[in-house]
Design an enzyme around this catalytic site. Structure first.
Site, PDB file in Angstrom:
ATOM      1  N   LYS A 145     -39.258  12.751 -57.130  1.00  0.00           N
ATOM      2  CA  LYS A 145     -38.141  12.391 -56.584  1.00  0.00           C
ATOM      3  C   LYS A 145     -37.607  12.997 -55.355  1.00  0.00           C
ATOM      4  O   LYS A 145     -37.879  14.273 -55.287  1.00  0.00           O
ATOM      5  CB  LYS A 145     -37.012  12.120 -57.453  1.00  0.00           C
ATOM      6  CG  LYS A 145     -36.034  10.979 -57.238  1.00  0.00           C
ATOM      7  CD  LYS A 145     -36.587   9.534 -57.713  1.00  0.00           C
ATOM      8  CE  LYS A 145     -35.473   8.417 -57.453  1.00  0.00           C
ATOM      9  NZ  LYS A 145     -36.019   7.283 -57.986  1.00  0.00           N
ATOM     10  N   GLY A 169     -22.262  -2.313 -59.703  1.00  0.00           N
ATOM     11  CA  GLY A 169     -23.119  -1.835 -58.398  1.00  0.00           C
ATOM     12  C   GLY A 169     -24.140  -3.331 -58.286  1.00  0.00           C
ATOM     13  O   GLY A 169     -24.780  -3.529 -58.971  1.00  0.00           O
ATOM     14  N   VAL A 170     -23.870  -3.807 -57.298  1.00  0.00           N
ATOM     15  CA  VAL A 170     -24.594  -5.225 -56.959  1.00  0.00           C
ATOM     16  C   VAL A 170     -24.973  -4.966 -55.466  1.00  0.00           C
ATOM     17  O   VAL A 170     -24.883  -5.817 -54.539  1.00  0.00           O
ATOM     18  CB  VAL A 170     -23.499  -6.377 -56.869  1.00  0.00           C
ATOM     19  CG1 VAL A 170     -23.269  -6.994 -58.171  1.00  0.00           C
ATOM     20  CG2 VAL A 170     -22.141  -6.144 -56.288  1.00  0.00           C
ATOM     21  N   GLY A 171     -25.737  -3.862 -55.242  1.00  0.00           N
ATOM     22  CA  GLY A 171     -26.639  -3.675 -54.278  1.00  0.00           C
ATOM     23  C   GLY A 171     -27.995  -4.645 -54.318  1.00  0.00           C
ATOM     24  O   GLY A 171     -28.002  -5.492 -54.790  1.00  0.00           O
ATOM     25  N   VAL A 224     -30.751  -4.165 -56.309  1.00  0.00           N
ATOM     26  CA  VAL A 224     -31.146  -4.496 -57.306  1.00  0.00           C
ATOM     27  C   VAL A 224     -29.931  -5.080 -58.440  1.00  0.00           C
ATOM     28  O   VAL A 224     -30.317  -6.348 -58.895  1.00  0.00           O
ATOM     29  CB  VAL A 224     -31.398  -3.366 -58.346  1.00  0.00           C
ATOM     30  CG1 VAL A 224     -31.687  -3.475 -59.908  1.00  0.00           C
ATOM     31  CG2 VAL A 224     -32.555  -2.726 -57.654  1.00  0.00           C
TER      32      VAL A 224
END
Length: 358
Positions: free
Chosen positions: A80, A180-182, A184
């Site tokens: 990463k 979290g609604v980015g 993905v």
């Protein structure tokens, strides 16, 4: 504190630091394990509070990628990279090209792709300087973007969790909270909405919340309130370490199934979830759709049907983990770790296997 004594260090093969004064790039690459193949993992750009937070994140994320690829049956290792900075303010073409130069210093031991704070477009810019970048295949189903496939994998894994927890195969009327609604999280919400679920959402960016409310009919809640909701499933799709002493005491969900990496703040929290009767879907298993997609892009001759079939096997893997955990009394996290370690040759797993054989 040295790298070797860092709490998140797990026999990582290489940890590299890079700074480019001209572009302002400050980045870290961590290669955890390459037993199964070259390490592959996304490049995250985030406004970390300090260098220590960035190092902790890249060490945990790279380890997770080793386990993720092993559980997904891919010939890849785990790695990463993180860029320290605000992707909405600090990202420039010069910075991304400098990141490409950094990748070249590892000579192919690490291959990057998009992640939180970066995009397919960013990967193209990085690719101007290096060949060690993936997620660019325009022949893939989403033009190289792996986030839709990550969302789909979480969706099929979530359905497996619902079936195991409540013995039901439909999601109609199911209450799901998404943190979290980015890229993905929003796509996961769309799939859930189409399946009849009721959504509750939060995000650090107001425009993401507004989009989920307007397009998905979701109910917006505050960042703190998301942990206190009386829902069926909690889907963490933002940053990690959100399942901790504070939040676990507040959760009312019967199952956890989300896309975020490293959801458990500590290993012991898996046991706390089990004691509360909350079914935990190990994050690196359920969120493997993206790495599966990128892997097939790397191989060439991308076949959407083959990729979809592979991603849908996440549900079968989840069912196996749930069943083995029920039979053994272990946590789902421990069961998943043990299977993954056997696959990528973790020395502790190898020793245990040899001992059992003897």
């Amino acid at each position: 504190m040295s790298i070797f004594s860092h709490p998140a260090y797990d026999k990582h093969e290489e940890v590299a630091f890079y700074q480019d004064a001209k572009s302002g790039l400050k980045a870290i690459i961590a290669v955890h394990n390459t037993n199964l193949g070259p390490s592959l993992g996304g490049c995250r750009m985030w406004p970390y509070a300090d260098d220590g937070e960035a190092l902790n994140d890249v060490l945990r994320l790279s380890r997770g990628m080793t386990y993720k690829s092993a559980m997904a049956g891919l010939k890849l290792g785990g790695g990463k990279s993180v860029i320290i900075g605000d992707p909405r303010k600090d990202k420039t073409p010069e910075l991304l090209r400098a990141m490409g130069d950094f990748l070249n210093t590892l000579g192919g031991r690490y291959i990057t792709a998009e992640d939180s704070g970066t995009s397919v477009e960013d990967m193209h810019v990085i690719g101007e300087r290096t060949k060690f970048v993936s997620g660019l295949d325009e022949c893939s189903e989403h033009g190289g973007d792996p986030s839709p496939q990550t969302a789909y994998g979480v969706f099929v894994g979530l359905k497996a969790a619902v079936e195991h927890r409540w013995n039901r195969t439909d999601l109609n009327g199911l209450k799901v909270s998404i943190q979290g609604v980015g890229n993905v999280g929003f796509r996961l919400g769309k799939l859930l909405k189409e399946a009849g679920a009721e959504l509750f959402v939060t995000d650090i960016f107001q425009d993401n919340i507004d989009r989920a409310v307007n397009e998905l009919g979701a109910t917006a809640v505050s960042a703190e309130e998301i942990f206190d909701l009386d829902v069926d499933v909690f889907a963490p799709c933002a940053m990690g370490a959100i399942l901790n002493d504070d939040t676990l005491s507040r959760l009312k969900a019967g199952a956890i199934a989300g896309a975020a990496n490293n959801q458990l703040a500590e290993e012991r929290h898996a046991g706390a979830l089990r004691e509360k009767g909350i079914l935990y879907s190990p994050d690196y298993v359920i969120n493997a759709g993206g790495i599966i997609d990128v892997y097939y892009q790397q191989q060439g001759n991308y076949d959407p049907a083959q990729v979809k079939t592979h991603i849908e096997s996440i549900a079968t893997t989840m069912q196996e983990i749930f069943q083995r955990a029920d039979e053994s009394g272990e946590t789902t996290a421990h069961v998943a770790d043990r299977i993954a370690e056997e696959r990528f040759g973790h020395e502790d797993a190898v020793k245990k296997t040899d001992s059992e054989a003897a």
